[in-house]
Design a protein around this motif. Structure first.
Motif, short mmCIF file in Angstrom:
data_model
loop_
_atom_site.label_atom_id
_atom_site.label_comp_id
_atom_site.label_asym_id
_atom_site.label_seq_id
_atom_site.Cartn_x
_atom_site.Cartn_y
_atom_site.Cartn_z
N VAL A 72 77.40 -51.13 -28.34
CA VAL A 72 78.86 -50.90 -28.66
C VAL A 72 79.58 -50.90 -27.26
CG1 VAL A 72 78.37 -49.66 -30.69
CG2 VAL A 72 78.31 -48.44 -28.53
N ARG A 109 83.72 -43.63 -23.64
CA ARG A 109 84.25 -43.39 -25.16
C ARG A 109 84.03 -44.80 -25.86
NH1 ARG A 109 88.54 -40.06 -22.44
NH2 ARG A 109 89.73 -42.17 -22.66
N GLN A 110 83.41 -44.35 -26.92
CA GLN A 110 83.29 -45.86 -27.85
C GLN A 110 84.32 -46.38 -28.33
OE1 GLN A 110 80.34 -45.28 -30.88
NE2 GLN A 110 78.89 -44.22 -29.51
N SER A 111 84.74 -47.67 -28.25
CA SER A 111 85.89 -48.34 -28.70
C SER A 111 85.71 -48.73 -30.15
CB SER A 111 85.98 -49.72 -27.92
OG SER A 111 85.14 -50.65 -28.31
N GLY A 112 84.63 -48.50 -31.06
CA GLY A 112 84.77 -48.81 -32.32
C GLY A 112 84.37 -50.20 -32.54
N ARG A 113 84.16 -50.93 -31.49
CA ARG A 113 83.61 -52.39 -31.44
C ARG A 113 82.18 -52.52 -31.05
NH1 ARG A 113 88.58 -55.52 -28.58
NH2 ARG A 113 87.76 -54.36 -26.95
N SER A 114 81.34 -53.19 -31.81
CA SER A 114 80.23 -53.63 -31.78
C SER A 114 79.94 -55.03 -30.76
CB SER A 114 79.20 -53.45 -32.65
OG SER A 114 79.58 -54.58 -33.44
#
Length: 82
Positions: free
Chosen positions: A47, A54-59
Motif C-alpha cells: 500500500v 499514513r496509508q493513502s488508501g491506494r494499493s
C-alpha cells in the motif's frame, strides 16, 4: 573463465539470473498470496503511504508489469543473446 568461458557471456547469464529473480519477487508481491498456502495463511498487499507513514488508501499493483520496460538495455528483458 579458466575453463574457456567468455566473460561477456557470463555477465549476460548473471544479469539474466538477477532480472529473473527480481521479476519473480515482484510477481509474487503482486499476486498477494502464496500460490500453495497452508490452511489459514494470510495474504498481503503493498500500500501507498504518505511522508508520515499514513496509508493513502491506494494499493500498489502491477509491479512486475512495470519492471520489464525498465530494462536499461532497452530490450525489456528479451533478446538476451543479441
Amino acid at each position: 573463465m579458466d575453463a574457456g568461458a567468455d566473460r561477456d557471456d557470463l555477465v549476460l547469464v548473471a544479469r539474466e539470473a538477477a532480472r529473473e529473480a527480481a521479476f519473480a519477487v515482484l510477481h509474487r508481491v503482486d499476486e498477494g498470496h502464496d500460490p500453495e498456502p497452508p490452511a489459514e495463511s494470510p495474504g498481503w498487499c503493498l500500500v501507498e503511504v504518505d511522508k508520515d507513514g499514513r496509508q493513502s488508501g491506494r494499493s500498489v499493483s502491477g509491479l512486475h508489469e512495470d519492471f520489464q520496460p525498465m530494462d536499461p538495455s532497452g530490450r525489456e528483458g528479451s533478446d538476451l543473446w543479441r
